[in-house]
Design a protein around this motif. Sequence first.
Motif, PDB file in Angstrom:
ATOM      1  N   THR A  57       8.394 -37.976  87.086  1.00 51.45           N
ATOM      2  CA  THR A  57       9.047 -38.376  88.327  1.00 51.45           C
ATOM      3  C   THR A  57      10.344 -37.601  88.482  1.00 51.45           C
ATOM      4  O   THR A  57      11.140 -37.516  87.548  1.00 51.45           O
ATOM      5  CB  THR A  57       9.342 -39.890  88.324  1.00 51.45           C
ATOM      6  N   MET A  58      10.544 -37.018  89.650  1.00 46.03           N
ATOM      7  CA  MET A  58      11.766 -36.270  89.945  1.00 46.03           C
ATOM      8  C   MET A  58      12.836 -37.245  90.442  1.00 46.03           C
ATOM      9  O   MET A  58      12.543 -38.125  91.256  1.00 46.03           O
ATOM     10  CB  MET A  58      11.514 -35.207  91.010  1.00 46.03           C
ATOM     11  N   VAL A  59      14.052 -37.084  89.961  1.00 42.03           N
ATOM     12  CA  VAL A  59      15.172 -37.957  90.316  1.00 42.03           C
ATOM     13  C   VAL A  59      16.345 -37.085  90.736  1.00 42.03           C
ATOM     14  O   VAL A  59      16.606 -36.054  90.119  1.00 42.03           O
ATOM     15  CB  VAL A  59      15.588 -38.826  89.103  1.00 42.03           C
ATOM     16  N   VAL A  60      17.047 -37.498  91.791  1.00 38.84           N
ATOM     17  CA  VAL A  60      18.244 -36.764  92.227  1.00 38.84           C
ATOM     18  C   VAL A  60      19.265 -37.769  92.760  1.00 38.84           C
ATOM     19  O   VAL A  60      18.909 -38.776  93.376  1.00 38.84           O
ATOM     20  CB  VAL A  60      17.903 -35.688  93.286  1.00 38.84           C
ATOM     21  N   ALA A  61      20.531 -37.494  92.474  1.00 39.57           N
ATOM     22  CA  ALA A  61      21.626 -38.366  92.920  1.00 39.57           C
ATOM     23  C   ALA A  61      21.817 -38.249  94.418  1.00 39.57           C
ATOM     24  O   ALA A  61      21.652 -37.176  94.999  1.00 39.57           O
ATOM     25  CB  ALA A  61      22.913 -38.006  92.188  1.00 39.57           C
ATOM     26  N   THR A  62      22.180 -39.362  95.034  1.00 36.72           N
ATOM     27  CA  THR A  62      22.429 -39.371  96.473  1.00 36.72           C
ATOM     28  C   THR A  62      23.885 -39.076  96.801  1.00 36.72           C
ATOM     29  O   THR A  62      24.202 -38.680  97.913  1.00 36.72           O
ATOM     30  CB  THR A  62      22.073 -40.743  97.079  1.00 36.72           C
ATOM     31  N   GLY A  63      24.770 -39.313  95.840  1.00 36.91           N
ATOM     32  CA  GLY A  63      26.196 -39.088  96.073  1.00 36.91           C
ATOM     33  C   GLY A  63      26.868 -40.220  96.819  1.00 36.91           C
ATOM     34  O   GLY A  63      28.014 -40.095  97.241  1.00 36.91           O
ATOM     35  N   THR A  64      26.189 -41.359  96.975  1.00 35.04           N
ATOM     36  CA  THR A  64      26.749 -42.455  97.767  1.00 35.04           C
ATOM     37  C   THR A  64      27.346 -43.586  96.934  1.00 35.04           C
ATOM     38  O   THR A  64      27.950 -44.478  97.494  1.00 35.04           O
ATOM     39  CB  THR A  64      25.670 -43.057  98.687  1.00 35.04           C
ATOM     40  N   THR A  65      27.199 -43.551  95.624  1.00 32.27           N
ATOM     41  CA  THR A  65      27.685 -44.647  94.779  1.00 32.27           C
ATOM     42  C   THR A  65      28.891 -44.198  93.977  1.00 32.27           C
ATOM     43  O   THR A  65      28.901 -43.121  93.390  1.00 32.27           O
ATOM     44  CB  THR A  65      26.571 -45.112  93.813  1.00 32.27           C
ATOM     45  N   SER A  66      29.902 -45.064  93.927  1.00 32.85           N
ATOM     46  CA  SER A  66      31.088 -44.783  93.123  1.00 32.85           C
ATOM     47  C   SER A  66      30.748 -44.929  91.647  1.00 32.85           C
ATOM     48  O   SER A  66      30.131 -45.901  91.234  1.00 32.85           O
ATOM     49  CB  SER A  66      32.202 -45.755  93.492  1.00 32.85           C
ATOM     50  N   ARG A  67      31.153 -43.961  90.857  1.00 35.59           N
ATOM     51  CA  ARG A  67      30.880 -44.006  89.417  1.00 35.59           C
ATOM     52  C   ARG A  67      31.759 -45.030  88.709  1.00 35.59           C
ATOM     53  O   ARG A  67      31.498 -45.411  87.589  1.00 35.59           O
ATOM     54  CB  ARG A  67      31.083 -42.618  88.811  1.00 35.59           C
ATOM     55  N   ARG A  68      32.812 -45.470  89.364  1.00 36.07           N
ATOM     56  CA  ARG A  68      33.712 -46.451  88.741  1.00 36.07           C
ATOM     57  C   ARG A  68      33.007 -47.778  88.480  1.00 36.07           C
ATOM     58  O   ARG A  68      33.408 -48.515  87.606  1.00 36.07           O
ATOM     59  CB  ARG A  68      34.943 -46.683  89.611  1.00 36.07           C
ATOM     60  N   LEU A 124      17.548 -47.694  83.102  1.00 34.34           N
ATOM     61  CA  LEU A 124      18.814 -47.248  83.693  1.00 34.34           C
ATOM     62  C   LEU A 124      18.590 -46.654  85.087  1.00 34.34           C
ATOM     63  O   LEU A 124      19.357 -46.921  86.015  1.00 34.34           O
ATOM     64  CB  LEU A 124      19.488 -46.213  82.790  1.00 34.34           C
ATOM     65  N   LEU A 125      17.531 -45.850  85.227  1.00 33.49           N
ATOM     66  CA  LEU A 125      17.229 -45.265  86.542  1.00 33.49           C
ATOM     67  C   LEU A 125      16.872 -46.344  87.558  1.00 33.49           C
ATOM     68  O   LEU A 125      17.221 -46.235  88.732  1.00 33.49           O
ATOM     69  CB  LEU A 125      16.101 -44.241  86.421  1.00 33.49           C
ATOM     70  N   SER A 126      16.180 -47.396  87.117  1.00 34.01           N
ATOM     71  CA  SER A 126      15.872 -48.512  88.026  1.00 34.01           C
ATOM     72  C   SER A 126      17.153 -49.123  88.572  1.00 34.01           C
ATOM     73  O   SER A 126      17.256 -49.424  89.765  1.00 34.01           O
ATOM     74  CB  SER A 126      15.056 -49.587  87.304  1.00 34.01           C
ATOM     75  N   ASP A 127      18.129 -49.314  87.680  1.00 26.95           N
ATOM     76  CA  ASP A 127      19.424 -49.845  88.121  1.00 26.95           C
ATOM     77  C   ASP A 127      20.056 -48.921  89.159  1.00 26.95           C
ATOM     78  O   ASP A 127      20.599 -49.387  90.172  1.00 26.95           O
ATOM     79  CB  ASP A 127      20.380 -49.986  86.931  1.00 26.95           C
ATOM     80  N   LEU A 128      19.989 -47.622  88.908  1.00 26.63           N
ATOM     81  CA  LEU A 128      20.587 -46.655  89.827  1.00 26.63           C
ATOM     82  C   LEU A 128      19.847 -46.597  91.161  1.00 26.63           C
ATOM     83  O   LEU A 128      20.471 -46.446  92.215  1.00 26.63           O
ATOM     84  CB  LEU A 128      20.653 -45.277  89.175  1.00 26.63           C
ATOM     85  N   VAL A 129      18.525 -46.740  91.141  1.00 26.68           N
ATOM     86  CA  VAL A 129      17.748 -46.775  92.386  1.00 26.68           C
ATOM     87  C   VAL A 129      18.136 -47.996  93.200  1.00 26.68           C
ATOM     88  O   VAL A 129      18.349 -47.915  94.417  1.00 26.68           O
ATOM     89  CB  VAL A 129      16.225 -46.767  92.093  1.00 26.68           C
ATOM     90  N   GLU A 130      18.256 -49.142  92.541  1.00 25.35           N
ATOM     91  CA  GLU A 130      18.615 -50.376  93.244  1.00 25.35           C
ATOM     92  C   GLU A 130      19.998 -50.299  93.878  1.00 25.35           C
ATOM     93  O   GLU A 130      20.252 -50.923  94.897  1.00 25.35           O
ATOM     94  CB  GLU A 130      18.539 -51.560  92.283  1.00 25.35           C
ATOM     95  N   ARG A 131      20.894 -49.525  93.294  1.00 32.50           N
ATOM     96  CA  ARG A 131      22.245 -49.340  93.851  1.00 32.50           C
ATOM     97  C   ARG A 131      22.301 -48.228  94.885  1.00 32.50           C
ATOM     98  O   ARG A 131      23.354 -47.968  95.455  1.00 32.50           O
ATOM     99  CB  ARG A 131      23.228 -49.014  92.738  1.00 32.50           C
ATOM    100  N   GLY A 132      21.194 -47.521  95.086  1.00 26.27           N
ATOM    101  CA  GLY A 132      21.170 -46.427  96.037  1.00 26.27           C
ATOM    102  C   GLY A 132      21.822 -45.164  95.511  1.00 26.27           C
ATOM    103  O   GLY A 132      22.136 -44.257  96.277  1.00 26.27           O
ATOM    104  N   ALA A 133      22.037 -45.090  94.197  1.00 25.41           N
ATOM    105  CA  ALA A 133      22.713 -43.938  93.601  1.00 25.41           C
ATOM    106  C   ALA A 133      21.779 -42.758  93.401  1.00 25.41           C
ATOM    107  O   ALA A 133      22.224 -41.613  93.359  1.00 25.41           O
ATOM    108  CB  ALA A 133      23.341 -44.332  92.266  1.00 25.41           C
ATOM    109  N   VAL A 134      20.472 -43.017  93.237  1.00 25.82           N
ATOM    110  CA  VAL A 134      19.489 -41.951  93.068  1.00 25.82           C
ATOM    111  C   VAL A 134      18.264 -42.255  93.911  1.00 25.82           C
ATOM    112  O   VAL A 134      18.005 -43.409  94.258  1.00 25.82           O
ATOM    113  CB  VAL A 134      19.058 -41.754  91.583  1.00 25.82           C
ATOM    114  N   VAL A 135      17.538 -41.210  94.233  1.00 23.56           N
ATOM    115  CA  VAL A 135      16.239 -41.352  94.884  1.00 23.56           C
ATOM    116  C   VAL A 135      15.212 -40.635  94.011  1.00 23.56           C
ATOM    117  O   VAL A 135      15.548 -39.731  93.247  1.00 23.56           O
ATOM    118  CB  VAL A 135      16.220 -40.780  96.324  1.00 23.56           C
ATOM    119  N   THR A 136      13.968 -41.053  94.147  1.00 19.18           N
ATOM    120  CA  THR A 136      12.908 -40.479  93.332  1.00 19.18           C
ATOM    121  C   THR A 136      11.800 -39.940  94.217  1.00 19.18           C
ATOM    122  O   THR A 136      11.665 -40.318  95.379  1.00 19.18           O
ATOM    123  CB  THR A 136      12.298 -41.531  92.387  1.00 19.18           C
ATOM    124  N   ARG A 137      11.034 -39.053  93.627  1.00 12.07           N
ATOM    125  CA  ARG A 137       9.814 -38.577  94.282  1.00 12.07           C
ATOM    126  C   ARG A 137       8.884 -38.098  93.183  1.00 12.07           C
ATOM    127  O   ARG A 137       9.332 -37.675  92.108  1.00 12.07           O
ATOM    128  CB  ARG A 137      10.096 -37.477  95.293  1.00 12.07           C
TER     129      ARG A 137
END
Length: 130
Positions: A41-52, A88-101
């Motif tokens: 599965t390909m994953v890429v950051a959306t850039g919309t979530t604060s890393r803080r 961890l990626l599931s958490d990031l997907v739920e926050r909108g931080a990454v998208v998958t394809r």
Amino acid sequence: MPEAPGDPVTPLLDDAVGRMVRPYTVSEGRTKPTCHFDLMTMVVATGTTSRRNLGLDHTHVLELCRTPVTVAEIAGLTRMPATVIKVLLSDLVERGAVVTRPFDLATQAASAAPDLELLEALRDGLLKRL
């Protein structure tokens, strides 16, 4: 040598023993991702979530996703089990931080010419192992 504890992107690693935190603590004991991923599965950051708002391991994984990357590559680069990376990626997907394809080999092959240096290095590495 262990990484500096103040570094927000690098997990605690020791060259001799590896990770200094057990994988199940990284995923808070969770073993099942809430989203479907396979190793390609390909994953890429959306850039919309604060890393803080993220923990060290989430931040490290997100940093690796600046460019499209597979789940397998993230697992290899972080030296963590793929199951933990999927959580961890599931958490990031739920926050909108990454998208998958899904990984599409035909599209990848058509969009990029083969890297001869990479292929030669792969060949040389395989020959050394024989």
